[in-house]
Design a protein around this motif. Structure first.
Motif, PDB file in Angstrom:
ATOM      1  N   THR A 364       2.389 -31.519 -11.543  1.00 30.96           N
ATOM      2  CA  THR A 364       3.338 -30.524 -11.046  1.00 30.96           C
ATOM      3  C   THR A 364       2.622 -29.463 -10.219  1.00 30.96           C
ATOM      4  O   THR A 364       1.404 -29.299 -10.292  1.00 30.96           O
ATOM      5  N   ASP A 365       3.432 -28.703  -9.468  1.00 30.48           N
ATOM      6  CA  ASP A 365       2.906 -27.528  -8.786  1.00 30.48           C
ATOM      7  C   ASP A 365       3.137 -26.297  -9.662  1.00 30.48           C
ATOM      8  O   ASP A 365       3.506 -26.421 -10.842  1.00 30.48           O
ATOM      9  N   LEU A 366       2.946 -25.127  -9.115  1.00 26.43           N
ATOM     10  CA  LEU A 366       3.064 -23.897  -9.910  1.00 26.43           C
ATOM     11  C   LEU A 366       4.497 -23.582 -10.307  1.00 26.43           C
ATOM     12  O   LEU A 366       4.733 -22.688 -11.135  1.00 26.43           O
ATOM     13  N   HIS A 367       5.475 -24.293  -9.728  1.00 24.81           N
ATOM     14  CA  HIS A 367       6.877 -24.093 -10.090  1.00 24.81           C
ATOM     15  C   HIS A 367       7.403 -25.218 -10.962  1.00 24.81           C
ATOM     16  O   HIS A 367       8.612 -25.287 -11.217  1.00 24.81           O
ATOM     17  N   GLY A 368       6.506 -26.085 -11.420  1.00 30.40           N
ATOM     18  CA  GLY A 368       6.921 -27.182 -12.274  1.00 30.40           C
ATOM     19  C   GLY A 368       7.509 -28.363 -11.534  1.00 30.40           C
ATOM     20  O   GLY A 368       8.021 -29.300 -12.157  1.00 30.40           O
ATOM     21  N   ARG A 369       7.440 -28.359 -10.204  1.00 28.69           N
ATOM     22  CA  ARG A 369       7.993 -29.475  -9.430  1.00 28.69           C
ATOM     23  C   ARG A 369       7.020 -30.649  -9.431  1.00 28.69           C
ATOM     24  O   ARG A 369       5.819 -30.475  -9.240  1.00 28.69           O
ATOM     25  N   THR A 370       7.543 -31.846  -9.580  1.00 30.06           N
ATOM     26  CA  THR A 370       6.735 -33.051  -9.476  1.00 30.06           C
ATOM     27  C   THR A 370       6.780 -33.556  -8.039  1.00 30.06           C
ATOM     28  O   THR A 370       7.398 -32.939  -7.169  1.00 30.06           O
ATOM     29  N   SER A 371       6.147 -34.714  -7.799  1.00 27.27           N
ATOM     30  CA  SER A 371       6.153 -35.285  -6.452  1.00 27.27           C
ATOM     31  C   SER A 371       7.478 -35.961  -6.111  1.00 27.27           C
ATOM     32  O   SER A 371       7.688 -36.371  -4.967  1.00 27.27           O
ATOM     33  N   VAL A 372       8.388 -36.087  -7.079  1.00 31.29           N
ATOM     34  CA  VAL A 372       9.741 -36.585  -6.825  1.00 31.29           C
ATOM     35  C   VAL A 372      10.665 -35.383  -6.708  1.00 31.29           C
ATOM     36  O   VAL A 372      10.793 -34.610  -7.662  1.00 31.29           O
ATOM     37  N   PRO A 373      11.333 -35.171  -5.576  1.00 29.14           N
ATOM     38  CA  PRO A 373      12.201 -33.991  -5.412  1.00 29.14           C
ATOM     39  C   PRO A 373      13.265 -33.917  -6.505  1.00 29.14           C
ATOM     40  O   PRO A 373      13.885 -34.933  -6.853  1.00 29.14           O
ATOM     41  N   GLY A 374      13.432 -32.729  -7.055  1.00 28.53           N
ATOM     42  CA  GLY A 374      14.446 -32.523  -8.081  1.00 28.53           C
ATOM     43  C   GLY A 374      14.031 -32.897  -9.476  1.00 28.53           C
ATOM     44  O   GLY A 374      14.773 -32.681 -10.436  1.00 28.53           O
ATOM     45  N   LEU A 375      12.826 -33.470  -9.639  1.00 27.64           N
ATOM     46  CA  LEU A 375      12.291 -33.789 -10.960  1.00 27.64           C
ATOM     47  C   LEU A 375      11.220 -32.765 -11.308  1.00 27.64           C
ATOM     48  O   LEU A 375      10.248 -32.594 -10.577  1.00 27.64           O
ATOM     49  N   TYR A 376      11.414 -32.071 -12.420  1.00 26.86           N
ATOM     50  CA  TYR A 376      10.483 -31.055 -12.895  1.00 26.86           C
ATOM     51  C   TYR A 376       9.851 -31.530 -14.214  1.00 26.86           C
ATOM     52  O   TYR A 376      10.392 -32.397 -14.896  1.00 26.86           O
ATOM     53  N   ALA A 377       8.725 -30.929 -14.572  1.00 28.59           N
ATOM     54  CA  ALA A 377       8.094 -31.236 -15.852  1.00 28.59           C
ATOM     55  C   ALA A 377       7.380 -30.002 -16.377  1.00 28.59           C
ATOM     56  O   ALA A 377       6.808 -29.223 -15.605  1.00 28.59           O
ATOM     57  N   CYS A 378       7.417 -29.813 -17.690  1.00 33.01           N
ATOM     58  CA  CYS A 378       6.714 -28.690 -18.324  1.00 33.01           C
ATOM     59  C   CYS A 378       6.372 -29.064 -19.755  1.00 33.01           C
ATOM     60  O   CYS A 378       6.935 -29.982 -20.334  1.00 33.01           O
ATOM     61  N   GLY A 379       5.430 -28.327 -20.324  1.00 35.84           N
ATOM     62  CA  GLY A 379       4.950 -28.647 -21.661  1.00 35.84           C
ATOM     63  C   GLY A 379       3.916 -29.753 -21.607  1.00 35.84           C
ATOM     64  O   GLY A 379       3.304 -30.013 -20.571  1.00 35.84           O
ATOM     65  N   GLU A 380       3.726 -30.435 -22.720  1.00 36.73           N
ATOM     66  CA  GLU A 380       2.640 -31.408 -22.807  1.00 36.73           C
ATOM     67  C   GLU A 380       2.837 -32.611 -21.893  1.00 36.73           C
ATOM     68  O   GLU A 380       1.873 -33.254 -21.499  1.00 36.73           O
ATOM     69  N   VAL A 381       4.063 -32.923 -21.511  1.00 37.53           N
ATOM     70  CA  VAL A 381       4.290 -34.053 -20.607  1.00 37.53           C
ATOM     71  C   VAL A 381       3.747 -33.778 -19.210  1.00 37.53           C
ATOM     72  O   VAL A 381       3.485 -34.697 -18.440  1.00 37.53           O
TER      73      VAL A 381
END
Length: 553
Positions: A364-381
């Motif tokens: 993710t980037d600093l905003h929790g965005r992944t390389s797939v638009p609209g998909l975010y990730a946070c925490g241990e994942v």
């Protein structure tokens, strides 16, 4: 080429604005933050709402709240523990926003331990040069945080909850933007079986992958579902080789498997010693912080000592604490020890390392965005870059808290700017995705055995080659079974086995590539750290030909 576990035709469909997968501190914080923007939110959790990994956290949550402590000092300790591959911008966000994030958590109802004057009590853990660990109930911090956040979620009538649901695959629109997900719900009446939730954005907060090993502190639900889903959807993962083994897990015998009782680092923070059977302290002189060295150093020292002495465990000595301190400061650990016939007031506590925390994950980037638009990730994942090659103790709860708030802020901003329109699922793309052959449920135990033997605390080219070969054989067996039209039944046990097989294969591929020892990645055949070649991230992707590993430049 994307991949999927299931056919693209769900039996039922629901609609929301944002779907959050996970019920730990990260998932629930993200859900509550997004709700403040007026968006509809659905929380999906694999078990019960209060059954995530957060509630198992004993030690606490790190933040620069004590007198004389500063975010800069917290940053320095985090960077040292991360062994040169932390993303400093991510760490700086963590340590500067962390204290206020903890205060907001208190405002949500979390009650941390305080002194008679009402000031928050702080303890110390490995790698920290200051007392900055906030705790609750002595050693039940995660349970208290979970209680407060679950209560806040349940009090919000606009927040929908789907329990006992295993997420399967990401849905996207024609532009490749996340448009929801498919999931299998167990025992929800009209929503039983495989269905879909359409959404404008998806937040993964599914926790870790500890069940990829035979012995772990993770609950049984931690089967790498989020990382596997993201890889199948075409997202990047990073730093998967860096799996932290907690040095002090209660040793229950050589055949012990599954979730093992944790003996929190806070016990050493309060002055317990690591000793061998003769009572000799073996950490003295190995690091300036002795028993409070970073976890990778302590884990390696314990493992070396076990090898030298030909035993499968060492001991933790907290007998000098006395009965009152054990009962008041560590009631959960005391009860766990007593339940297994050990009285830490009078006995040495047998301990051994076990898989604990994945420092890598969905990139993710600093905003929790992944390389797939609209998909975010946070925490241990997620792999935010905070942990680098080795997580600093008690930074995980803080990371989940801070980056979940960042995701909520980003989604709020996008919503207010009109950048979260309704999404239509691209059915053609879903049909074109490659279907993953499902292994039999017993493949789970086979994966765990291969990983513990070949890619555990000690790794080498030979051990990982054996693990990789075994994993490839399991994959071939699943494919052959599928081609013979005798596939494994599509159910939770087979989907979990498929997720574990994928993340195990990805982890071993990354660990084989990193030809050095760094942080919690310990190569017996490459015992030295090599900054010239390896002070960088390894990026993992899944394409039509399988797992691909690339070195970030």
């Amino acid at each position: 080429m994307t991949h999927r576990l299931t056919a693209p035709a769900p039996g039922w469909t629901a609609t929301t604005d944002v779907v959050v997968v996970g019920s730990g501190v990260a998932g629930l914080t993200a859900a509550l933050g997004v709700r403040q923007a007026g968006l509809r939110v659905t929380v999906v959790t694999k078990a019960m709402l209060d059954d995530g990994s957060t509630r198992w956290a004993q030690g606490g949550i790190a933040a620069a709240l004590g007198e004389g402590d500063t975010p800069e000092q917290h940053l320095d300790d985090t960077l040292v523990a991360g062994a040169g591959v932390c993303d400093e911008a991510a760490v700086r966000a963590l340590v500067t926003e962390g204290p206020d994030a903890v205060r907001r958590l208190i405002a949500k109802g979390a009650a941390f331990d305080t002194d008679p004057a009402g000031e928050i009590l702080l303890t110390r853990e490995g790698g920290h040069h200051r007392r900055r660990i906030v705790h609750a109930g002595g050693d039940a911090t995660g349970a208290e945080i979970s209680r407060a956040l679950v209560a806040a979620v349940r009090s919000d009538p606009g927040l929908e909850l789907v329990e006992h649901a295993l997420v399967l695959d990401l849905l996207t629109d024609a532009e490749g933007h996340a448009a929801g997900l498919t999931l299998h719900v167990m025992g929800e009446g009209q929503r039983d079986g495989v269905g879909a939730i359409r959404a404008k954005a998806v937040v993964l907060a599914t926790g870790g992958m500890g069940q990829v090993f035979e012995a772990t502190t993770n609950p049984p639900v931690s089967t790498g579902d989020g990382v596997a889903l993201a890889l199948r959807a075409g997202a990047e993962a990073a730093d998967l080789e860096f799996v932290q083994f907690h040095p002090t897990v209660l040793w229950l015998g050589p055949e012990a498997e599954g979730q093992q009782p944790l003996v929190s680092e806070a016990v050493r923070g309060e002055g317990a010693y690591l000793v061998d059977a003769a009572g000799t302290r073996f950490m003295v002189g190995q690091h300036e912080l002795n028993e409070l060295a970073p976890r990778d150093i302590v884990t390696k020292a314990i493992t070396r000592q076990m090898q030298l002495q030909g035993t499968d465990h060492m001991y933790l000595d907290g007998r000098h604490f006395g009965a009152e301190m054990w009962a008041e400061r560590f009631p959960t650990i005391l009860a766990s020890c007593l339940a297994h016939g050990i009285d830490p007031v009078t006995d040495l506590i047998p301990i051994a390392p076990a898989a604990h925390h994945a420092s890598g994950g969905v990139r993710t980037d600093l905003h929790g965005r992944t390389s797939v638009p609209g998909l975010y990730a946070c925490g241990e994942v997620a792999c935010t870059g905070v942990h680098g090659a080795n997580r600093l103790a008690s930074n995980s709860l803080l990371e989940g808290l801070v980056f979940a708030e960042r995701i909520a802020a980003d989604l709020t901003e996008r919503h207010q700017a009109g950048e979260l329109p309704e999404r239509s699922v691209d059915v053609a793309a879903a049909r074109a995705a490659r279907t993953v052959p499902l292994p039999a449920p017993e493949a789970r135990a086979a994966v765990q055995h291969l990983m513990s033997r070949g890619a555990g605390v000690l790794r080498s080219a030979a051990s990982m080659a054996q693990a990789a070969a075994g994993l490839a054989a399991l994959e071939r067996a699943a494919a052959e079974q599928s081609s013979e039209q005798k596939p494994a039944d599509p159910r939770v046990e087979t989907w979990e086995a498929a997720n574990l097989l994928l993340v195990a294969t990805a982890l071993v591929a990354a660990a084989e590539q990193r030809a050095e020892t760094r942080g919690c990645h310990w190569r017996e055949d490459y015992p030295e750290r090599d900054d010239a070649q390896w002070r960088r991230h390894l990026i993992t992707t899944l394409d039509a030909d399988g797992i691909r590993i690339s070195k970030e430049h």
